[in-house]
Design an enzyme around this catalytic site. Structure first.
Site, mmCIF file in Angstrom:
data_model
loop_
_atom_site.group_PDB
_atom_site.id
_atom_site.type_symbol
_atom_site.label_atom_id
_atom_site.label_comp_id
_atom_site.label_asym_id
_atom_site.label_seq_id
_atom_site.Cartn_x
_atom_site.Cartn_y
_atom_site.Cartn_z
ATOM 1 N N HIS A 49 0.637 -1.245 0.066
ATOM 2 C CA HIS A 49 -0.105 -0.118 0.006
ATOM 3 C C HIS A 49 1.021 1.280 0.219
ATOM 4 O O HIS A 49 2.158 1.079 0.338
ATOM 5 C CB HIS A 49 -0.914 -0.070 1.175
ATOM 6 C CG HIS A 49 -0.285 0.020 2.437
ATOM 7 N ND1 HIS A 49 -0.084 -1.122 3.288
ATOM 8 C CD2 HIS A 49 0.300 1.129 3.328
ATOM 9 C CE1 HIS A 49 0.451 -0.734 4.327
ATOM 10 N NE2 HIS A 49 0.685 0.549 4.223
HETATM 11 P P1 TYD Z 1 -2.230 -4.400 7.387
HETATM 12 O O1 TYD Z 1 -2.666 -2.929 6.957
HETATM 13 O O2 TYD Z 1 -2.778 -5.402 6.908
HETATM 14 O O3 TYD Z 1 -0.576 -4.435 7.725
HETATM 15 P P2 TYD Z 1 0.699 -4.565 6.557
HETATM 16 O O4 TYD Z 1 0.174 -3.157 5.881
HETATM 17 O O5 TYD Z 1 1.705 -4.137 7.491
HETATM 18 O O6 TYD Z 1 0.666 -5.341 5.774
HETATM 19 O O7 TYD Z 1 -2.759 -4.440 8.968
HETATM 20 C C1 TYD Z 1 -3.085 -5.595 9.727
HETATM 21 C C2 TYD Z 1 -4.362 -5.246 10.640
HETATM 22 O O8 TYD Z 1 -4.087 -4.494 11.702
HETATM 23 C C3 TYD Z 1 -5.495 -4.479 9.858
HETATM 24 O O9 TYD Z 1 -6.555 -5.201 10.247
HETATM 25 C C4 TYD Z 1 -5.364 -3.293 10.325
HETATM 26 C C5 TYD Z 1 -4.911 -3.235 11.725
HETATM 27 N N1 TYD Z 1 -3.905 -2.046 12.136
HETATM 28 C C6 TYD Z 1 -4.424 -1.220 13.045
HETATM 29 O O10 TYD Z 1 -5.607 -1.480 13.796
HETATM 30 N N2 TYD Z 1 -3.847 -0.064 13.437
HETATM 31 C C7 TYD Z 1 -2.700 0.002 12.887
HETATM 32 O O11 TYD Z 1 -1.902 1.070 13.090
HETATM 33 C C8 TYD Z 1 -2.087 -0.639 11.805
HETATM 34 C C9 TYD Z 1 -0.875 -0.441 11.083
HETATM 35 C C10 TYD Z 1 -2.913 -1.622 11.494
#
Ligand code: TYD
Length: 131
Positions: A49
């Protein structure tokens, strides 16, 4: 593309090492949120992303991992394996994280609260917006 690595001062003595992080001092923004990624399973690649506005600093406080950064024109891979190094990622940069060592703890400092509206999760949309 320009890579912004910040080297943090290590306050070391015979007992070991310490790094201190302070908003608007050695971290170039107000820290609103900290999260960390650990116990990452083998061969996992995550991220995929960009952010419309968010700025982040990634610090691999234990172990190692690699970060792919893509500004829509060029991409580059960075190895993070030092607890005193921070990788600054500004907005509108596509990122992927991979090659996590089993002991990797990747800590992220962000200048904003979690906001799904700030995410661009579609690469084609990212390319469209970045142009
Ligand atoms: P995700 O965006 O998939 O992580 P990455 O981009 O590192 O692969 O996030 C995983 C899960 O955690 C998703 O359900 C969103 C949640 N999340 C939060 O609640 N708060 C946060 O600050 C972050 C980064 C993720």
């Amino acid at each position: 593309m320009q890579i912004q690595i910040i080297d943090f001062e290590i306050k070391g003595d015979e007992r070991g090492s310490l790094v201190a992080l302070e908003g608007n001092k050695n971290i170039p923004f107000d820290i609103k949120r900290v999260y960390y990624i650990f116990a990452t399973q083998k061969a996992v690649r995550r991220g995929f992303h960009a952010h419309k506005n968010l700025k982040q600093i990634l610090i691999c406080v234990s172990g190692s991992c690699k970060i792919l950064l893509d500004d829509g024109k060029e991409n580059t891979e960075i190895l993070l394996n030092k607890p005193n190094q921070g990788l600054l990622i500004k907005s509108m940069i596509w990122r992927e994280m991979f090659d996590f060592s089993p002991d990797c703890v990747l800590m992220v400092l962000a200048d904003g609260y979690y906001d799904e509206q700030d995410y661009i999760r579609n690469y084609q949309e990212f390319l469209r917006l970045v142009k």
